[in-house]
Design an enzyme around this catalytic site. Structure first.
Site, PDB file in Angstrom:
ATOM      1  N   LYS A 198      10.335   6.442  48.837  1.00 33.45           N
ATOM      2  CA  LYS A 198      10.676   7.765  49.367  1.00 33.45           C
ATOM      3  C   LYS A 198      11.950   7.671  50.222  1.00 33.45           C
ATOM      4  CE  LYS A 198       8.922  11.504  52.199  1.00 33.45           C
ATOM      5  NZ  LYS A 198       7.852  12.099  52.967  1.00 33.45           N
ATOM      6  N   GLU A 204      10.520  -4.235  52.233  1.00 30.20           N
ATOM      7  CA  GLU A 204       9.877  -4.939  51.115  1.00 30.20           C
ATOM      8  C   GLU A 204      10.476  -4.495  49.785  1.00 30.20           C
ATOM      9  OE1 GLU A 204       8.371  -3.401  53.598  1.00 30.20           O
ATOM     10  OE2 GLU A 204       6.456  -4.325  54.133  1.00 30.20           O
ATOM     11  N   GLY A 258       4.478  10.197  51.435  1.00 31.67           N
ATOM     12  CA  GLY A 258       4.408   9.060  50.513  1.00 31.67           C
ATOM     13  C   GLY A 258       3.031   8.892  49.900  1.00 31.67           C
ATOM     14  N   ARG A 259       1.984   8.980  50.730  1.00 32.71           N
ATOM     15  CA  ARG A 259       0.630   8.738  50.210  1.00 32.71           C
ATOM     16  C   ARG A 259       0.083   9.929  49.425  1.00 32.71           C
ATOM     17  NH1 ARG A 259       1.007   8.701  55.617  1.00 32.71           N
ATOM     18  NH2 ARG A 259      -0.019  10.304  56.861  1.00 32.71           N
ATOM     19  N   GLU A 344      -4.190   5.938  56.880  1.00 29.86           N
ATOM     20  CA  GLU A 344      -2.834   6.223  57.359  1.00 29.86           C
ATOM     21  C   GLU A 344      -2.753   7.694  57.793  1.00 29.86           C
ATOM     22  OE1 GLU A 344       0.991   6.004  54.918  1.00 29.86           O
ATOM     23  OE2 GLU A 344       1.083   4.080  55.936  1.00 29.86           O
ATOM     24  N   HIS A 375     -22.915  -8.151  44.137  1.00 24.63           N
ATOM     25  CA  HIS A 375     -23.088  -9.608  44.187  1.00 24.63           C
ATOM     26  C   HIS A 375     -22.200 -10.235  45.243  1.00 24.63           C
ATOM     27  CE1 HIS A 375     -25.629  -9.447  40.629  1.00 24.63           C
ATOM     28  NE2 HIS A 375     -24.821  -8.474  40.251  1.00 24.63           N
ATOM     29  N   LYS A 503       7.146  -2.931  61.910  1.00 21.71           N
ATOM     30  CA  LYS A 503       8.361  -3.025  61.083  1.00 21.71           C
ATOM     31  C   LYS A 503       9.562  -3.372  61.966  1.00 21.71           C
ATOM     32  CE  LYS A 503       7.305   0.722  57.827  1.00 21.71           C
ATOM     33  NZ  LYS A 503       7.752   2.025  57.364  1.00 21.71           N
TER      34      LYS A 503
END
Ligand code: F6P
Length: 540
Positions: A198, A204, A258-259, A344, A375, A503
């Site tokens: 965005k 990253e 963004g999400r 978030e 399990h 960050k």
């Protein structure tokens, strides 16, 4: 009724119900399933295994009214700047209703942008847009993180039966292992790299994007690499700087978080995998849930009810974590997607007005596909000291006709919610052991270990089949649930200042980590770790 009075009234309902086991609630009301389950098309939401009854539900609906959830919802759909700290509208709903009328600058671009990126997807799929050196794009690598990764990665996996396009891979972590492993075996001459961000500044993503561009250039040359790059962003200045040709840049807008962006060009990897028609069906499914959220009466309104159940679990039943367990292997990334969506959004400690919240907000969300989860960690959910409510998701139909796999999957799903709700009493446990002829001393010793307390809540979402429209509606359901919870907690679900500090500090620490020496004034732990890492780097 004031919000405080409605909250207190809900608290009284909770106190009343805390003394009653789910066994009792089911025994008292043979119609409990019918009374506490709701339908939206073929989607069934069964709330009957939550610690609720008609009285509690009424109190929760009154709470929603007192919090003016409907007014807040309309403010979102009207495009008011409800993301107060960033002064932005929140209109992801507009992205799945390109022909609707929304009030956001740039809204008129929604439909043409959708047409454009879907046309590009089809060109790549058909080979109309092909590598200049010949052949087709056989592989697509999406480079992005958070909302620029989790939505498309989750959806691409979920819709595997619809894949008929290029293979799609995802790289998010700045750990070079991620990019290296994803590119292993791929041929740059047939690979398309999508850089999805965005902001187009995320450390990253930009680090991975530069390394991927180098990987292309090493085989195709600087000039040849360009045709293998496309970008998705709101920051068109930066995409140009990175060198992506305008015809392969697909934008979106700052009023889509963004999400919440899988519905935009961020969903391009999905469109490449399943095609434009299926992508449009994905949007249509979400839009149907939007319409339902806007128009269904409160007592029938799925997102409203799910949000209220979320508040009930968290604030009235004191659950600090919630597990999401899809009995649907292809929804294996759903828990990770929902972690970002909910935590978030609602992992906040101040209200929209900036005051400290007076009640607990977002629980920890976690999970894994069933039956695998049974399990590994289900022991704790059944017998641990904490009560952890569960969302189960399951499709009645499988995409593949494979013997009795699917009925076994469903039987396990339903058995888990049954075991959680009803448990097994000490008397039942003892009787079973007695029937097997165990001596009384053994029965006494083992009974506490083999007893299941039960009374552990869950909601089951059951649908016919996981197709593009149903997936869209499920995601929109959770988006709106998150919105309802935020409305009741009075937090801003649309900013994420909490991720900034780490960050900033990483950027400051980077030169020191490179040199092996923390900056002057760093705390002793950070300095010690930087020095230890430098020493360990010398060991091989
Ligand atoms: O660090 C959090 C975050 O800002 C998320 O909200 C976002 O989805 C992610 O980083 C990626 O951001 P971008 O799409 O701008 O690269």
């Amino acid at each position: 009724m004031s919000f405080a009075a409605a909250w207190e009234a809900a608290g009284r309902e909770a106190d009343r119900l805390k003394g009653q086991h789910l066994r009792q609630l089911f025994a008292q009301d043979p119609e409990r399933f019918a009374r506490l389950s709701r339908r939206f098309g073929d989607l069934l939401a069964d709330f009957s295994k939550e610690k609720l009854d008609a009285g509690a539900l009424k109190a929760l609906l009154a709470l929603a009214e007192a919090a003016d959830v409907a007014g807040k919802r309309e403010a979102m759909f009207r495009g008011e700047p409800i993301n107060l700290t960033e002064g932005r509208a929140v209109l992801h709903v507009a992205a799945r209703d390109p022909s609707g009328s929304y009030d956001a600058p740039g809204f008129a671009e929604v439909a043409p942008t959708l047409d454009r990126f879907l046309a590009f997807a089809e060109e790549v799929r058909s080979g109309a847009y092909a590598p200049p050196t010949g052949g087709r794009f056989t592989d697509v690598v999406n480079i992005g993180i958070g909302g620029s990764d989790l939505g498309p990665a989750m959806a691409v996996r979920a819709l595997a039966p619809y894949h008929d396009g290029p293979r799609v891979h995802f790289v998010s972590n700045v750990d070079g292992a991620h990019l290296t492993d994803a590119l292993k075996g791929l041929d740059p001459a047939h690979t398309l790299i999508l850089v999805a961000s965005k902001t187009f500044t995320t450390l990253e993503t930009m680090t991975n994007a530069r390394s991927a561009r180098d990987w292309l250039a090493a085989k195709l040359g600087e000039a040849g690499a360009g045709a293998h790059l496309a970008a998705i962003s709101t920051n068109l200045k930066e995409t140009a700087k990175f060198g992506v040709e305008d015809s392969r840049v697909f934008g979106f807008w700052d009023w889509i978080g963004g999400r919440y962006s899988v519905w935009t060009a961020i969903g391009l990897p999905l469109a490449l995998a399943v095609g434009a028609e299926n992508f449009r069906a994905f949007l249509t499914g979400a839009k149907a849930m939007d319409d339902h959220f806007r128009s269904a009466p409160p007592a029938e309104n799925l997102p409203l009810l799910m949000g209220l159940v979320g508040i009930w679990r968290r604030n009235f039943m004191e659950a600090s974590s919630v597990a999401v367990i899809p009995y649907d292997e292809r929804l294996g990334r759903l828990p990770a997607y929902l972690q970002q969506l909910t935590m978030e959004s609602n992992g906040k400690r101040v209200t929209r007005g900036g005051e400290a919240v007076k009640v607990a907000t977002c629980p920890v969300v976690w999970g894994e596909a069933g039956t695998n989860a049974q399990h590994s960690f289900f022991q704790l959910i059944h017998q641990g000291a904490d009560v952890i409510p569960v969302d189960f998701l399951a499709a009645a139909q499988a995409h593949e006709a494979l013997g009795d796999h699917h009925v076994k999957l469903l039987a396990n799903c339903f058995a888990q919610s049954q075991a959680l709700a009803f448990g097994k009493t000490p008397e039942e446990v003892a009787a079973e052991m007695r029937a097997k002829g165990l001596p009384d001393s053994e029965i006494a010793r083992l009974t506490p270990h083999r007893t299941f307390p039960g009374d552990r809540p869950s909601t089951t979402l059951l649908y016919a089949i996981l197709d593009p429209a149903r997936l869209g509606s499920l995601i929109a359901l959770y988006e709106h649930k998150t919105f309802v919870e935020a409305a009741l907690w009075d937090v801003n679900a649309f900013d994420q200042w909490g991720v900034e500090l780490g960050k900033e500090l990483a950027v400051k620490l980077l030169p020191g980590v490179e040199k092996g020496e923390a900056p002057a004034g760093a705390d002793s732990s950070t300095a010690g770790l930087v020095a230890a890492a430098a020493a360990l780097r010398e060991t091989r």
